[in-house]
Scaffold this motif. Structure first.
Motif, PDB file in Angstrom:
ATOM      1  N   GLY A 211       0.785  -1.231   0.000  1.00 21.00           N
ATOM      2  CA  GLY A 211       0.000   0.000   0.000  1.00 21.00           C
ATOM      3  C   GLY A 211       0.811   1.273   0.000  1.00 21.00           C
ATOM      4  N   ARG A 212       2.118   1.158  -0.120  1.00 26.02           N
ATOM      5  CA  ARG A 212       2.963   2.349  -0.159  1.00 26.02           C
ATOM      6  C   ARG A 212       3.775   2.363  -1.451  1.00 26.02           C
ATOM      7  N   MET A 213       3.499   3.349  -2.260  1.00 32.34           N
ATOM      8  CA  MET A 213       4.183   3.538  -3.543  1.00 32.34           C
ATOM      9  C   MET A 213       4.150   2.264  -4.391  1.00 32.34           C
ATOM     10  N   GLU A 214       2.992   1.613  -4.408  1.00 32.03           N
ATOM     11  CA  GLU A 214       2.824   0.432  -5.264  1.00 32.03           C
ATOM     12  C   GLU A 214       2.402   0.898  -6.653  1.00 32.03           C
ATOM     13  N   GLN A 215       3.151   0.482  -7.662  1.00 28.99           N
ATOM     14  CA  GLN A 215       2.927   0.958  -9.021  1.00 28.99           C
ATOM     15  C   GLN A 215       2.437  -0.176  -9.914  1.00 28.99           C
ATOM     16  N   PHE A 216       1.449   0.154 -10.750  1.00 25.43           N
ATOM     17  CA  PHE A 216       0.837  -0.824 -11.637  1.00 25.43           C
ATOM     18  C   PHE A 216       0.741  -0.217 -13.045  1.00 25.43           C
ATOM     19  N   GLN A 217       1.148  -0.973 -14.050  1.00 21.78           N
ATOM     20  CA  GLN A 217       1.104  -0.508 -15.427  1.00 21.78           C
ATOM     21  C   GLN A 217      -0.032  -1.208 -16.162  1.00 21.78           C
ATOM     22  N   ASP A 218      -0.894  -0.441 -16.811  1.00 23.74           N
ATOM     23  CA  ASP A 218      -2.011  -1.008 -17.557  1.00 23.74           C
ATOM     24  C   ASP A 218      -1.516  -1.495 -18.919  1.00 23.74           C
ATOM     25  N   PRO A 219      -1.631  -2.799 -19.207  1.00 22.30           N
ATOM     26  CA  PRO A 219      -1.147  -3.291 -20.506  1.00 22.30           C
ATOM     27  C   PRO A 219      -2.014  -2.852 -21.675  1.00 22.30           C
ATOM     28  N   LYS A 220      -3.204  -2.321 -21.388  1.00 15.70           N
ATOM     29  CA  LYS A 220      -4.117  -1.944 -22.459  1.00 15.70           C
ATOM     30  C   LYS A 220      -4.094  -0.452 -22.787  1.00 15.70           C
TER      31      LYS A 220
ATOM     32  N   HIS B 218     -18.550   3.159  12.892  1.00 20.06           N
ATOM     33  CA  HIS B 218     -17.805   2.424  13.914  1.00 20.06           C
ATOM     34  C   HIS B 218     -17.532   0.966  13.541  1.00 20.06           C
ATOM     35  N   ALA B 219     -17.777   0.595  12.298  1.00 22.00           N
ATOM     36  CA  ALA B 219     -17.548  -0.790  11.873  1.00 22.00           C
ATOM     37  C   ALA B 219     -16.622  -0.824  10.668  1.00 22.00           C
ATOM     38  N   HIS B 220     -15.863  -1.918  10.538  1.00 18.22           N
ATOM     39  CA  HIS B 220     -15.011  -2.130   9.381  1.00 18.22           C
ATOM     40  C   HIS B 220     -15.805  -2.907   8.333  1.00 18.22           C
ATOM     41  N   VAL B 221     -16.190  -2.217   7.268  1.00 27.12           N
ATOM     42  CA  VAL B 221     -16.957  -2.829   6.188  1.00 27.12           C
ATOM     43  C   VAL B 221     -15.971  -3.429   5.184  1.00 27.12           C
ATOM     44  N   PRO B 222     -16.100  -4.717   4.839  1.00 29.35           N
ATOM     45  CA  PRO B 222     -15.154  -5.349   3.911  1.00 29.35           C
ATOM     46  C   PRO B 222     -15.038  -4.579   2.601  1.00 29.35           C
ATOM     47  N   PHE B 223     -13.803  -4.484   2.102  1.00 33.20           N
ATOM     48  CA  PHE B 223     -13.493  -3.719   0.895  1.00 33.20           C
ATOM     49  C   PHE B 223     -12.380  -4.453   0.155  1.00 33.20           C
ATOM     50  N   GLU B 224     -12.509  -4.560  -1.148  1.00 35.54           N
ATOM     51  CA  GLU B 224     -11.540  -5.330  -1.937  1.00 35.54           C
ATOM     52  C   GLU B 224     -10.128  -4.792  -1.829  1.00 35.54           C
ATOM     53  N   GLY B 225      -9.992  -3.495  -1.778  1.00 33.26           N
ATOM     54  CA  GLY B 225      -8.678  -2.868  -1.702  1.00 33.26           C
ATOM     55  C   GLY B 225      -8.310  -2.175  -2.995  1.00 33.26           C
ATOM     56  N   ASP B 226      -7.742  -0.966  -2.888  1.00 39.40           N
ATOM     57  CA  ASP B 226      -7.356  -0.205  -4.081  1.00 39.40           C
ATOM     58  C   ASP B 226      -6.431  -1.015  -4.980  1.00 39.40           C
ATOM     59  N   ASP B 227      -5.411  -1.643  -4.376  1.00 39.82           N
ATOM     60  CA  ASP B 227      -4.422  -2.374  -5.160  1.00 39.82           C
ATOM     61  C   ASP B 227      -5.038  -3.548  -5.905  1.00 39.82           C
ATOM     62  N   ARG B 228      -5.911  -4.294  -5.242  1.00 43.83           N
ATOM     63  CA  ARG B 228      -6.513  -5.458  -5.884  1.00 43.83           C
ATOM     64  C   ARG B 228      -7.487  -5.058  -6.985  1.00 43.83           C
ATOM     65  N   ILE B 229      -8.208  -3.954  -6.772  1.00 45.61           N
ATOM     66  CA  ILE B 229      -9.117  -3.482  -7.824  1.00 45.61           C
ATOM     67  C   ILE B 229      -8.321  -3.086  -9.058  1.00 45.61           C
ATOM     68  N   VAL B 230      -7.220  -2.370  -8.849  1.00 45.72           N
ATOM     69  CA  VAL B 230      -6.385  -1.962  -9.983  1.00 45.72           C
ATOM     70  C   VAL B 230      -5.828  -3.190 -10.699  1.00 45.72           C
ATOM     71  N   GLU B 231      -5.314  -4.142  -9.938  1.00 45.29           N
ATOM     72  CA  GLU B 231      -4.767  -5.365 -10.556  1.00 45.29           C
ATOM     73  C   GLU B 231      -5.837  -6.099 -11.359  1.00 45.29           C
ATOM     74  N   ARG B 232      -7.010  -6.200 -10.787  1.00 45.98           N
ATOM     75  CA  ARG B 232      -8.109  -6.895 -11.490  1.00 45.98           C
ATOM     76  C   ARG B 232      -8.502  -6.157 -12.756  1.00 45.98           C
ATOM     77  N   MET B 233      -8.632  -4.841 -12.671  1.00 41.24           N
ATOM     78  CA  MET B 233      -9.028  -4.059 -13.843  1.00 41.24           C
ATOM     79  C   MET B 233      -7.964  -4.098 -14.936  1.00 41.24           C
ATOM     80  N   PHE B 234      -6.709  -4.014 -14.540  1.00 46.96           N
ATOM     81  CA  PHE B 234      -5.639  -4.021 -15.529  1.00 46.96           C
ATOM     82  C   PHE B 234      -5.475  -5.397 -16.182  1.00 46.96           C
ATOM     83  N   ALA B 235      -6.005  -6.433 -15.529  1.00 44.48           N
ATOM     84  CA  ALA B 235      -5.924  -7.782 -16.096  1.00 44.48           C
ATOM     85  C   ALA B 235      -7.077  -8.077 -17.047  1.00 44.48           C
ATOM     86  N   GLU B 236      -8.097  -7.199 -17.026  1.00 48.63           N
ATOM     87  CA  GLU B 236      -9.266  -7.438 -17.891  1.00 48.63           C
ATOM     88  C   GLU B 236      -8.989  -7.034 -19.327  1.00 48.63           C
TER      89      GLU B 236
END
Length: 525
Positions: free
Chosen positions: A363-372, A507-525
């Protein structure tokens, strides 16, 4: 020495915290009048749900008498509080002036003062605490055979290699001393911990002396009715680490550096400094310096006490991370683990220096390149003026020649740190082309209200902005928008959440996929 009612009373008296001991009709300051005063407590807790036979209960915060209903049947041995709850329990109570301070002192004693078995390093500052902590732990692990523990806002590590997600930047005092005991029992020699301003505001580290305190930098943050009423209060709380340390490592170019040095002089402790210098301006003199050796700022040279100790290439991009590396070197040196005065560039120092090169922090300075498309996405925890400025500095330094089209996806915390909202906008609006305002950790404030407030601070007519309160939808929209501008080099900055898998709401932690995982998933589509 085991903690008993008698020894607890003596400790609290020593620190001028004990008012009296109450049990039924007996009011006294002499524990001898209480039956079983020399019986060791079997456990200590601040949670009534975990009380068992022989437990000492610390009643902190917004504690209510009804929490003690049925507590005697669980075997409560004694309790500590600022108020009289003797009508709710037959167990003796230690009435104190400050329950949080009492809890910290008693917890340390119950767990056998584990801090005395460790070299304890505390790191504070507005930005860079986590990265500096990880770098420092990596260095200390390298030279000690993996005997460095870590308390950070991301993870806690009690055995040098196993990391578990943490809840607070600085744990509650009782949890901290319990974990310190585990670390010491695991054979750890060092403990590296982040120390937040709130840690001093609410006495999470009361009575703890740091062998090395690091003060990285300071800029306005955490200003709100439930945090710090002013920047002065924020800085004052952070400065308390200096009065509770045996040595200080500080950023040579930090704001209010003169005041920090005055604090160190008043405390009678030595000071070491660190700095980041570019290849043209040597800047402020410092004991440890980093400066780039190439135009792209991908490799830096470290200098310790005027001696060139080598070049490094970090897995974490950005000048600010090399500054954090300089801080880690200075801390490791102050801890006596490497870079000693008689042999600054020794083999062990080289081992420490290069141990930080592969360090990555989720989650710190994680970089992702979109192949599309010609799109780079960067996921980072940046959440205030200073960190957003540093992140944009990196983008322009590394990619400015490519005329990037920059989109900043951001939100802000709810019910606190209200100053961040205009400051994030101010840091970015003259350097980007588009804002996407979205959900972050709101507590009880509606996501949409925070987003619309932030949008209202945009004054640059050349900057567009969108509000999408659903964060996954906002990230998806930003990626599709970048792909629609394939004629440009696009940079999407997704800040504030890092790799967190939840969003705080009501006051509750609602489950969330995560910014990094969403980006990885989108860039893989």
């Amino acid at each position: 020495m085991a903690l008993t009612l008698a020894s607890a009373a003596a400790l609290l008296k020593e620190h001028h915290l004990l008012r009296e001991i109450i049990q039924g009709d007996v009011w006294t300051d002499d524990p001898v009048r209480i039956a079983g005063a020399d019986t060791p407590f079997a456990d200590i807790t601040y949670d009534t749900r975990t009380v068992a036979h022989g437990t000492l209960l610390c009643c902190k915060g917004n504690f209510k008498a009804e929490y003690l209903n049925g507590i005697d049947s669980k075997g409560l041995a004694a309790w500590v509080a600022e108020a009289d709850y003797s009508s709710a329990t037959a167990a003796p109570g230690l009435i104190v002036n400050d329950a949080r301070r009492a809890m910290s002192l008693l917890s340390a004693q119950f767990y056998g003062r584990p801090q005395d078995e460790l070299t304890v390093i505390g790191i504070t500052g507005t930005k860079g605490k986590t990265t500096t902590a990880y770098f420092t732990q990596a260095m200390l692990n390298a030279v000690s055979g993996g005997k460095a523990a870590l308390f950070s806002s991301v993870d806690n590590c009690l055995d040098g290699h196993t990391y578990k997600e943490s809840d607070l930047t600085t744990p509650e005092s009782m949890d901290a001393f319990r974990m310190m005991r585990q670390a010491a029992d695991n054979g750890m020699k060092y403990l590296v911990m982040e120390v937040s301003s709130q840690a001093y505001k609410v006495d999470r580290v009361y009575g703890l002396t740091f062998d090395v305190a690091a003060f990285l930098n300071i800029s306005p943050d955490h200003i709100s009715a439930i945090e710090h009423p002013s920047f002065e209060d924020y800085l004052y709380c952070k400065r308390q680490i200096i009065a509770n340390a045996k040595s200080l490592v500080m950023g040579a170019d930090s704001a209010h550096a003169d005041l920090l040095r005055e604090d160190a002089t008043a405390a009678g402790i030595p000071v070491a400094s660190f700095a980041l210098h570019d290849d043209k301006d040597l800047g402020t003199a410092a004991d440890v310096t980093m400066h780039p050796i190439d135009q792209e700022h991908t490799d830096f040279r470290a200098t310790v006490a005027g001696v060139n100790v080598g070049d490094i290439h970090l897995a974490l991009d950005g000048d600010f991370n090399y500054l954090n590396a300089a801080a880690a070197i200075a801390i490791t040196r102050a801890a006596g683990a490497a870079f000693s005065a008689d042999n600054v560039a020794s083999d062990i120092s080289q081992l420490a220096l290069h141990a930080i090169e592969p360090v990555r922090i989720a989650g710190r300075m994680e970089q992702f390149q979109d192949p599309k498309s010609n799109t780079l996405a960067i996921v980072d925890y940046a959440h205030n003026y200073a960190s957003v400025t540093a992140l944009l500095d990196f983008v322009y330094e590394r990619y400015g020649s490519r005329n990037p089209r920059i989109t900043l996806l951001t939100g802000s915390a709810g019910n606190k740190a209200y100053d961040r909202r205009p400051e994030i906008v101010r840091a970015a609006q003259d350097r980007i082309e588009h804002f996407v305002f979205t959900a972050e950790d709101t507590d009880t404030e509606p996501f949409i209200d925070i987003c619309m407030e932030m949008k209202s601070y945009v004054t640059n007519p050349n900057v567009t902005s969108t509000v999408i309160d659903d964060r996954p939808a906002a990230i998806t929209n930003a990626i599709y928008d970048a792909r629609a501008h394939a004629d440009r080099f696009n940079v999407i900055l997704l800040i504030g959440k890092g790799d967190e898998r939840w969003i705080k709401s009501h006051h509750a932690h609602v489950p969330f996929e995560g910014d990094d995982r969403i980006v990885e998933r989108m860039f893989a589509e």
